[in-house]
Design an enzyme around this catalytic site. Structure first.
Site, short mmCIF file in Angstrom:
data_model
loop_
_atom_site.label_atom_id
_atom_site.label_comp_id
_atom_site.label_asym_id
_atom_site.label_seq_id
_atom_site.Cartn_x
_atom_site.Cartn_y
_atom_site.Cartn_z
N HIS A 196 0.94 -1.11 0.02
CA HIS A 196 -0.17 0.05 -0.16
C HIS A 196 0.85 1.26 0.02
O HIS A 196 1.84 1.25 0.73
CB HIS A 196 -0.98 0.22 1.29
CG HIS A 196 -1.83 1.13 1.15
ND1 HIS A 196 -1.79 2.44 1.60
CD2 HIS A 196 -3.13 0.95 1.21
CE1 HIS A 196 -2.92 3.02 1.40
NE2 HIS A 196 -3.72 2.29 1.03
N CYS A 234 -3.62 2.29 -4.84
CA CYS A 234 -4.53 2.99 -3.94
C CYS A 234 -4.66 4.60 -4.55
O CYS A 234 -3.81 5.49 -4.30
CB CYS A 234 -4.30 3.27 -2.20
SG CYS A 234 -5.44 4.38 -1.40
N HIS A 263 -7.44 0.01 -4.44
CA HIS A 263 -8.31 0.91 -3.60
C HIS A 263 -8.82 2.06 -4.36
O HIS A 263 -7.77 2.79 -4.64
CB HIS A 263 -7.46 1.39 -2.15
CG HIS A 263 -7.15 0.19 -1.34
ND1 HIS A 263 -6.34 0.69 -0.20
CD2 HIS A 263 -7.43 -0.91 -1.01
CE1 HIS A 263 -6.25 -0.52 0.71
NE2 HIS A 263 -6.93 -1.65 0.09
N ASP A 309 -12.75 2.48 -1.52
CA ASP A 309 -12.05 2.96 -0.44
C ASP A 309 -12.76 3.85 0.23
O ASP A 309 -13.85 4.24 -0.27
CB ASP A 309 -10.74 3.21 -0.80
CG ASP A 309 -9.59 3.31 0.35
OD1 ASP A 309 -9.87 2.74 1.31
OD2 ASP A 309 -8.66 3.99 0.36
N HIS A 310 -12.47 4.49 1.34
CA HIS A 310 -12.94 5.45 2.28
C HIS A 310 -14.21 6.12 1.67
O HIS A 310 -14.14 6.76 0.54
CB HIS A 310 -12.04 6.60 2.58
CG HIS A 310 -10.63 6.30 3.22
ND1 HIS A 310 -9.78 7.07 3.49
CD2 HIS A 310 -10.20 5.03 3.55
CE1 HIS A 310 -8.70 6.40 4.09
NE2 HIS A 310 -8.86 5.12 4.23
N TYR A 323 -15.16 4.34 6.86
CA TYR A 323 -15.35 3.04 6.64
C TYR A 323 -16.92 2.94 7.16
O TYR A 323 -17.41 1.78 7.62
CB TYR A 323 -14.42 2.28 7.37
CG TYR A 323 -13.02 1.89 6.86
CD1 TYR A 323 -13.08 1.19 5.67
CD2 TYR A 323 -12.26 2.78 7.10
CE1 TYR A 323 -12.07 1.01 5.15
CE2 TYR A 323 -11.02 2.54 6.40
CZ TYR A 323 -10.92 1.56 5.38
OH TYR A 323 -9.76 1.57 4.68
#
Ligand code: DNO
Length: 348
Positions: A196, A234, A263, A309-310, A323
């Site tokens: 990551h 990501c 991500h 992702d987020h 999340y």
């Protein structure tokens, strides 16, 4: 691609039943949280997580993360013992069907923000990083959100001090030392390591970060060529760095067969310095072209795992920042659309 969703195990306030109802969801991304960093995971925990996921019709082929002990990153203390434990963990998860392990090599901190509940114009909240607020932080008196709270203030200070003597070069050598031991185990077990990137992708508090841009990735892959030495693309992490061209990076590393996991999220650059705010996944919401990124992945043979992702906190949800269920589910639906279109028109 296989659409997945991060699930924090049985303590997650989001249930597997909710996850399985998101359109196109094939599996969960999870981890064992009952052994301290550096230890050997309990096989029964891994088996249980898998059984729970499978019972809801979900796969468990991605682990995020098996964290890397600071001794490995610093190249000191009991690093060989921790690396041996890491290899053992790879074997354990592989035995239970895991194909991809997401990890990072960021000293001390994982992702870093200056605000956890940044209020957006539409009333939602999201994570944000302000260059100005960051300048005001005293590294000797840290109370930043989002950090691993398991360090005492004293331990944190000692770690920071130790890292100030470690150069980028040394940190890189320690990463290569680690990879040279774990990648052969991955090759043997059919598992990919997906590093990551640094989030945000620059040094913080004078401690080095080495997975921030294309050049960093190129030298890491050149040092350990097996394609099991790969990447978690990501977009939000790399994308906070304005010189990172995400479409180009997606195409290049997908073509090399190194993007095992993606991500996907968007960020909006909010000033002419380094500040950014996390936004909804849609391209129009931020600074990244999500459709072009999805297309670059597909056109270059990407066949790995994706997770939204987020997300923001929306509709009154008060979840773990980044999340929650709702906005990540919306993100998954949107990303499914991008990939459906990219796959259809690239395979014509
Ligand atoms: C943040 C996550 C990271 C990631 C680790 C991987 O939301 O993407 O915390 O899990 O860096 O080791």
């Amino acid at each position: 691609m296989k659409m997945t969703f991060r699930w924090y195990g049985e303590n997650d306030c989001i249930s597997l039943e909710q996850i399985r109802q998101i359109p196109g969801m094939t599996g969960v991304v999870t981890a064992a949280y009952d052994v301290p960093v550096g230890g050997v995971w309990k096989e029964e925990t891994v088996a249980r997580l898998k059984a729970l996921a499978n019972a809801e019709g979900l796969e468990m082929e991605v682990i995020e993360s098996i964290p890397v002990h600071e001794d490995i990153k610093m190249g000191c203390g009991k690093r060989d013992e921790y690396i041996a434990n890491y290899c053992q963990n790879i074997r354990i998860v592989a035995k239970h069907g895991v194909k991809c392990i997401c990890y990072n090599f960021m000293p001390v901190f994982d992702w870093l923000r200056t605000e956890m509940y940044h209020k957006n114009a539409d009333g939602s909240t999201s994570l944000a990083y302000s260059w100005e607020d960051f300048q005001r932080i005293d590294p000797n008196n840290l109370h930043l959100p989002g950090w691993d709270e398991s360090y005492s203030p004293e331990e944190l200070q000692n770690l920071l001090k130790a890292y100030r003597n470690i150069s980028h070069e040394q940190l890189f050598e320690n990463l290569v030392y680690f990879l040279k031991k774990v990648i052969p185990v991955c090759d043997e077990c059919g598992v990919s390591m997906a590093i990551h990137p640094d989030d945000p992708p620059w040094d913080i508090f004078g401690i080095p970060r080495i997975v921030s841009c294309e050049e960093d990735l190129d030298r890491m892959f050149a040092a350990v060529p097996s394609t099991n030495n790969g990447l978690t693309l990501c977009t939000g992490s790399f994308g906070a760095g304005r010189s990172n061209d995400l479409v180009h990076m997606a195409a290049k590393y997908a073509a090399q067969g190194r993007v095992h996991f993606a991500h996907l999220r968007n960020v909006k650059w909010t000033d002419d310095k380094d500040s950014f705010c996390e936004v909804g996944h849609l391209s129009a919401a931020g600074s990244l072209d999500m459709a072009a990124i999805a297309n670059a992945l597909v056109a270059n043979g990407f066949n790995g795992y994706v997770r939204p992702d987020h997300g923001r906190n929306i509709w009154g949800e008060d979840a773990k920042p980044g999340y929650g269920l709702y906005d990540r589910a919306l993100g998954a639906a949107y990303l499914n659309g991008l990939f459906e279109a990219a796959e259809k028109y690239n395979n014509k």
